[in-house]
Design an enzyme around this catalytic site. Structure first.
Site, short mmCIF file in Angstrom:
data_model
loop_
_atom_site.label_atom_id
_atom_site.label_comp_id
_atom_site.label_asym_id
_atom_site.label_seq_id
_atom_site.Cartn_x
_atom_site.Cartn_y
_atom_site.Cartn_z
N CYS A 222 0.83 -1.20 0.00
CA CYS A 222 0.00 0.00 0.00
C CYS A 222 0.87 1.26 0.00
O CYS A 222 1.55 1.54 -0.98
CB CYS A 222 -1.00 -0.03 1.16
SG CYS A 222 -2.29 1.20 0.98
N GLU B 240 -1.84 -8.95 4.09
CA GLU B 240 -1.83 -9.41 5.49
C GLU B 240 -3.23 -9.58 6.07
O GLU B 240 -3.39 -10.22 7.10
CB GLU B 240 -1.02 -8.43 6.35
CG GLU B 240 -1.63 -7.05 6.59
CD GLU B 240 -1.39 -6.05 5.47
OE1 GLU B 240 -1.10 -6.48 4.33
OE2 GLU B 240 -1.52 -4.84 5.71
N HIS C 225 -3.72 -5.24 0.50
CA HIS C 225 -3.15 -5.66 1.80
C HIS C 225 -3.14 -7.19 1.91
O HIS C 225 -4.16 -7.77 2.33
CB HIS C 225 -3.97 -5.06 2.94
CG HIS C 225 -3.75 -3.59 3.12
ND1 HIS C 225 -2.77 -3.08 3.94
CD2 HIS C 225 -4.35 -2.53 2.54
CE1 HIS C 225 -2.79 -1.77 3.89
NE2 HIS C 225 -3.73 -1.40 3.04
#
Ligand code: XMP
Length: 513
Positions: free
Chosen positions: A78, A168, A166
């Site tokens: 990001c 994660e 993202h």
């Protein structure tokens, strides 16, 4: 030991990146964006986190990419990706509207190491206000979504990648695979960081560090201090002395039960029942801060008195874990959480500090506990505040109020441990933390049999969380709440009403006081 460095640009999900990397049995450190360790030979790769800033914000966090580029594989996430594009000559512009939520990769370079094993249309999670409209010279797009053409890119001939989404977060369905591709295939992690290897190396290190010294450890009944104790016990046996103080505001029967558990684990524990002192000092005090201060002060006094009896102690051990120590940044760049200091150590004893769990996340502490053969009851225990039920009783504290709350809480937690959810999991294990709160400053009218009652309500709290920094109220099953409410009102004298707390943190906190 090999490690990945995660440079933190202030994103809320930075810790999550760390946990995902650890799930790949790879050690990682989360450091403030400007604290890259230049001379660490163990670094095998670098991840740049997201950030609440736009690259155009004057206060945006910046680093000198030249210091790491070419030396290590880099993955920018990001803001990390936008920062690299922006700094290396690309163009980053405000998106027409904030891109937030699920998207799908409509195209990606299947042969790119980052996307090995990816499925067509893989879902990714976006959360950004700016978008990369032109890549720097020598970079190429390797994935796009419908609305984000540069969803991922790579520098030609360079181990440098950026992803706008993202990986994660849970909603990026193959996010963990992307991180595995980076950490294992690109950076060459041997995936040797595991609970078993942690126990072996830590026990060896503790033996070396502590020699024949005596160590004192304060036990709280919680997971962290218990795992730390068992680990130390493995390393130095009975040269570890544990002290467990009962301030009288633990859960029902907890002191006795936890003492038995500890003894079963072969720990040498001095249990101190100091409840009389705590109740006396708290009498008539209803201000939350005042209560905490008194309990903190009394605790140190009682603990120190015991510690002083162990005259040859050289070390004080603590169950500090990694999230307690990560310096997280807020938007002003100020550190908002740093190493929590140990209040009121027995200074004149000149003890050195030993923190064997200081590199572990909570789920890793639990895995280490299992590796050490500790009972599941201890390992899965919810966090519990140091001041105990004192911060769950509004108003002043009396032994009678503690008794009422203990009984209500016991019914609630017992039922939660017994309730099996539709997916087969035990409800208690799905919840970060739960407990009952006695609203002893409030009274309401009820009717029981033919009698009018005028008693206190009990509030139930249950939250889901990963680190207690933020939390959501848990959507408990209605049949479970109905049963608990009936059981509490029928069996706990002094309570005629049960409410459920539906506040998230922020703006509320987990505890009521
Ligand atoms: P709050 O209420 O601030 O709580 O959302 C966050 C987490 O910290 C625990 N907590 C404490 N733990 N001593 C502790 O050891 C304390 O004084 C204390 N106050 C809150 C709380 O239970 C939750 O897990």
């Amino acid at each position: 030991m090999q490690k990945i460095i995660i440079l933190d640009f202030g994103s809320q999900t930075t810790q999550l990146i760390g946990r995902r990397v650890r799930e790949l049995d790879t050690f990682c450190e989360i450091l403030p964006y400007n604290k890259f360790p230049q001379d660490d030979p163990d670094v095998i790769g670098v991840i740049l986190s997201g950030s609440p800033f736009s690259v155009y914000d004057p206060e945006a966090f910046k680093i000198d990419l030249a210091q790491i580029r070419g030396r290590y594989p880099i993955l920018g996430i990001c803001y990390g990706a936008q920062f690299m594009s922006h700094t290396l000559g690309g163009r980053v512009e405000p998106a027409p509207s904030r891109e937030y939520g699920r998207q799908h990769l409509v195209s990606f370079e299947a042969e790119n190491p980052l996307f090995k094993g990816f499925d067509k249309g893989s879902q990714v999670w976006m959360s950004h206000g700016d978008t990369i409209t032109a890549l720097p010279a020598g970079f190429r797009t390797i994935a796009s979504t419908e609305s984000v053409s540069n969803a991922a890119f790579q520098a030609e001939g360079d181990k440098l990648w950026g992803v706008q989404f993202h990986p994660e977060v849970f909603h990026s369905v193959q996010g963990s695979l992307l991180l595995k591709n980076f950490v294992v295939d690109v950076c060459g992690s041997r995936q040797s960081w595991s609970a078993a290897s942690f126990v072996d190396t830590t026990v060896a290190e503790l033996k070396e560090q502590l020699g024949n010294d005596r160590v004192i450890l304060g036990l709280s009944g919680g997971v962290d201090s218990s795992v730390a104790a068992v680990l130390l016990n493995r390393a130095i046996g009975d040269r570890l002395t544990c002290i467990f103080v009962d301030h009288g505001m633990l859960r029902k029967n907890e002191f006795k039960q936890v003492m038995e558990d500890y003894q079963g684990l072969g720990l040498h524990v001095i249990g101190v029942d100091a409840s009389g002192k705590f109740f006396a000092d708290l009498a008539g005090v209803s201000d939350p801060e005042q209560k905490r201060k008194i309990i903190g002060r009394d605790f140190v006094e009682v603990f120190n008195a015991e510690a002083h009896k162990i005259t040859d102690a050289k070390w004080l051990a603590q169950g500090t874990i990694y999230p307690d120590r990560i310096e997280s940044l807020n938007i002003t760049g100020k550190v908002i959480k740093s190493h929590h200091n140990v209040g009121g150590l027995p200074k004149e004893m000149h003890l050195q500090l030993c923190e064997p769990l200081k590199w572990l996340f909570k789920d890793e502490v639990r895995r280490v506990g299992r590796q050490l053969g500790m009972p599941e009851r201890l390992i899965t225990r919810h966090p519990f505040p140091g001041p105990g039920l004192a911060v769950r009783i509004l108003g002043d504290i009396t032994p009678e109020k503690v008794r009422i709350l203990q009984d209500a809480d016991d019914i609630y937690i017992r039922a939660m441990r017994e309730y099996v959810c539709e997916d087969g999991e035990i409800l208690y294990n799905k919840i970060w933390q739960a407990g009952a709160i006695l609203l002893s400053t409030v009274r309401s009218v009820g009717v029981m049999g033919d009698e009018r009652t005028y008693e206190h309500p009990v509030a139930l709290r249950a939250v889901t969380s990963t680190d207690a920094m933020t939390a959501d109220w848990a959507h408990l099953p209605y049949d479970f709440m109905a049963r608990v409410s009936t059981d509490i009102i029928n069996h706990v004298r002094g309570v005629n009403r049960v409410c459920y707390d539906i506040s998230s943190k922020p703006p509320a906190t987990i505890e009521w006081e």
